[in-house]
Design a protein around this motif. Sequence first.
Motif, PDB file in Angstrom:
ATOM      1  N   LYS A   1     -25.257 -22.956 -60.033  1.00 22.55           N
ATOM      2  CA  LYS A   1     -25.776 -23.405 -58.991  1.00 22.55           C
ATOM      3  C   LYS A   1     -24.566 -23.344 -57.577  1.00 22.55           C
ATOM      4  O   LYS A   1     -24.810 -24.070 -56.823  1.00 22.55           O
ATOM      5  N   LEU A   2     -24.121 -22.013 -57.913  1.00 23.88           N
ATOM      6  CA  LEU A   2     -23.045 -21.412 -56.667  1.00 23.88           C
ATOM      7  C   LEU A   2     -23.995 -21.628 -55.155  1.00 23.88           C
ATOM      8  O   LEU A   2     -24.906 -21.212 -55.252  1.00 23.88           O
ATOM      9  N   GLY A   3     -23.261 -22.333 -54.492  1.00 27.30           N
ATOM     10  CA  GLY A   3     -23.816 -22.495 -53.073  1.00 27.30           C
ATOM     11  C   GLY A   3     -24.729 -23.691 -52.683  1.00 27.30           C
ATOM     12  O   GLY A   3     -24.903 -23.825 -51.777  1.00 27.30           O
ATOM     13  N   MET A   4     -25.151 -24.343 -53.621  1.00 29.52           N
ATOM     14  CA  MET A   4     -25.914 -25.524 -53.560  1.00 29.52           C
ATOM     15  C   MET A   4     -25.120 -26.800 -53.641  1.00 29.52           C
ATOM     16  O   MET A   4     -24.114 -26.954 -54.439  1.00 29.52           O
ATOM     17  N   VAL A   5     -25.638 -28.032 -52.626  1.00 26.22           N
ATOM     18  CA  VAL A   5     -25.209 -28.994 -52.764  1.00 26.22           C
ATOM     19  C   VAL A   5     -25.484 -29.732 -54.019  1.00 26.22           C
ATOM     20  O   VAL A   5     -24.905 -30.491 -54.731  1.00 26.22           O
ATOM     21  N   ILE A   6     -26.814 -29.785 -54.006  1.00 27.33           N
ATOM     22  CA  ILE A   6     -27.488 -30.161 -55.401  1.00 27.33           C
ATOM     23  C   ILE A   6     -29.010 -29.545 -55.563  1.00 27.33           C
ATOM     24  O   ILE A   6     -29.218 -29.073 -54.235  1.00 27.33           O
ATOM     25  N   ASP A   7     -29.182 -29.076 -56.524  1.00 27.73           N
ATOM     26  CA  ASP A   7     -30.456 -28.407 -56.886  1.00 27.73           C
ATOM     27  C   ASP A   7     -31.433 -29.119 -56.238  1.00 27.73           C
ATOM     28  O   ASP A   7     -31.678 -30.307 -56.710  1.00 27.73           O
ATOM     29  N   PHE A   8     -32.544 -28.655 -55.527  1.00 34.14           N
ATOM     30  CA  PHE A   8     -33.671 -29.387 -55.194  1.00 34.14           C
ATOM     31  C   PHE A   8     -34.492 -30.008 -56.245  1.00 34.14           C
ATOM     32  O   PHE A   8     -35.056 -31.133 -56.317  1.00 34.14           O
ATOM     33  N   GLY A   9     -34.303 -29.103 -57.465  1.00 36.19           N
ATOM     34  CA  GLY A   9     -35.097 -29.698 -58.212  1.00 36.19           C
ATOM     35  C   GLY A   9     -34.434 -30.866 -59.219  1.00 36.19           C
ATOM     36  O   GLY A   9     -35.193 -31.781 -59.749  1.00 36.19           O
ATOM     37  N   ASP A  10     -33.224 -30.877 -59.240  1.00 38.31           N
ATOM     38  CA  ASP A  10     -32.401 -32.206 -59.600  1.00 38.31           C
ATOM     39  C   ASP A  10     -32.725 -33.240 -58.539  1.00 38.31           C
ATOM     40  O   ASP A  10     -33.010 -34.520 -59.314  1.00 38.31           O
TER      41      ASP A  10
ATOM     42  N   ARG B   1     -28.613 -43.001 -59.154  1.00 45.95           N
ATOM     43  CA  ARG B   1     -28.697 -41.711 -59.934  1.00 45.95           C
ATOM     44  C   ARG B   1     -28.039 -40.478 -59.635  1.00 45.95           C
ATOM     45  O   ARG B   1     -28.175 -39.526 -60.333  1.00 45.95           O
ATOM     46  N   LEU B   2     -27.427 -40.474 -58.363  1.00 47.61           N
ATOM     47  CA  LEU B   2     -27.184 -39.141 -57.724  1.00 47.61           C
ATOM     48  C   LEU B   2     -25.539 -38.942 -58.537  1.00 47.61           C
ATOM     49  O   LEU B   2     -25.038 -39.889 -58.788  1.00 47.61           O
ATOM     50  N   PRO B   3     -25.276 -37.714 -58.757  1.00 44.43           N
ATOM     51  CA  PRO B   3     -24.093 -37.417 -59.122  1.00 44.43           C
ATOM     52  C   PRO B   3     -23.123 -37.871 -58.430  1.00 44.43           C
ATOM     53  O   PRO B   3     -23.081 -38.246 -57.148  1.00 44.43           O
ATOM     54  N   GLU B   4     -21.914 -38.016 -58.937  1.00 38.06           N
ATOM     55  CA  GLU B   4     -20.611 -38.723 -58.184  1.00 38.06           C
ATOM     56  C   GLU B   4     -20.266 -38.226 -57.016  1.00 38.06           C
ATOM     57  O   GLU B   4     -19.826 -38.821 -56.116  1.00 38.06           O
ATOM     58  N   ASN B   5     -20.355 -36.814 -56.781  1.00 38.68           N
ATOM     59  CA  ASN B   5     -20.009 -36.035 -56.051  1.00 38.68           C
ATOM     60  C   ASN B   5     -21.007 -35.793 -54.585  1.00 38.68           C
ATOM     61  O   ASN B   5     -20.647 -35.208 -53.435  1.00 38.68           O
ATOM     62  N   ILE B   6     -22.397 -36.278 -54.991  1.00 38.61           N
ATOM     63  CA  ILE B   6     -23.348 -36.391 -53.917  1.00 38.61           C
ATOM     64  C   ILE B   6     -23.643 -37.881 -53.447  1.00 38.61           C
ATOM     65  O   ILE B   6     -23.673 -38.737 -54.275  1.00 38.61           O
ATOM     66  N   LYS B   7     -23.672 -37.869 -52.148  1.00 37.36           N
ATOM     67  CA  LYS B   7     -23.974 -39.323 -51.719  1.00 37.36           C
ATOM     68  C   LYS B   7     -25.292 -39.400 -51.047  1.00 37.36           C
ATOM     69  O   LYS B   7     -25.727 -38.331 -50.266  1.00 37.36           O
ATOM     70  N   LEU B   8     -26.037 -40.313 -51.161  1.00 38.49           N
ATOM     71  CA  LEU B   8     -27.290 -40.676 -50.399  1.00 38.49           C
ATOM     72  C   LEU B   8     -26.757 -40.909 -48.861  1.00 38.49           C
ATOM     73  O   LEU B   8     -26.217 -41.768 -48.465  1.00 38.49           O
TER      74      LEU B   8
END
Length: 150
Positions: free
Chosen positions: A51-60, A122-129
């Motif tokens: 997932k190089l270049g993605m903040v988070i996969d839109f599908g996730d 539910r978001l991964p630790e490195n991603i913030k709402l």
Amino acid sequence: MANIRITKQFNFETGHALFGYDGKCRNVHGHSYKLSVTVIGRPITDTSHVKLGMVIDFGDLKKIVKEEIVDKFDHATVFNKNTPHVELAQELTDRGHNVILADYQPTSENMVIDFAKKIGDRLPENIKLHSLKLQETDTSYAEWYASDNS
């Protein structure tokens, strides 16, 4: 590396009634809600990561919001469980309807607060709402921003 915001939009149909309200919305009615979910993070820089270049996969992100919000609220009726609507809710449930009894008056404002908690957990630790926008009609919406709630 810069922080980047990405947004995914969702649509769902939900009914509700506002017990004690002094207008038409005291009656059971529904809306075609539009929910915009914006998260913030740094794009993946590991060249071996799929997932190089993605903040988070839109599908996730879609999976999280679908499981926490869309699948539960779509074609459901939401009532405040601390009102006499609980009797109507029981009748509808007995007849096979999807009913949600919330701990709050089901306004757009309160729903977006509820959604922020459910998605954020539910978001991964490195991603913030970063923010949510819940559009109830073409001209009316409620917004939640992390910066307003820290």
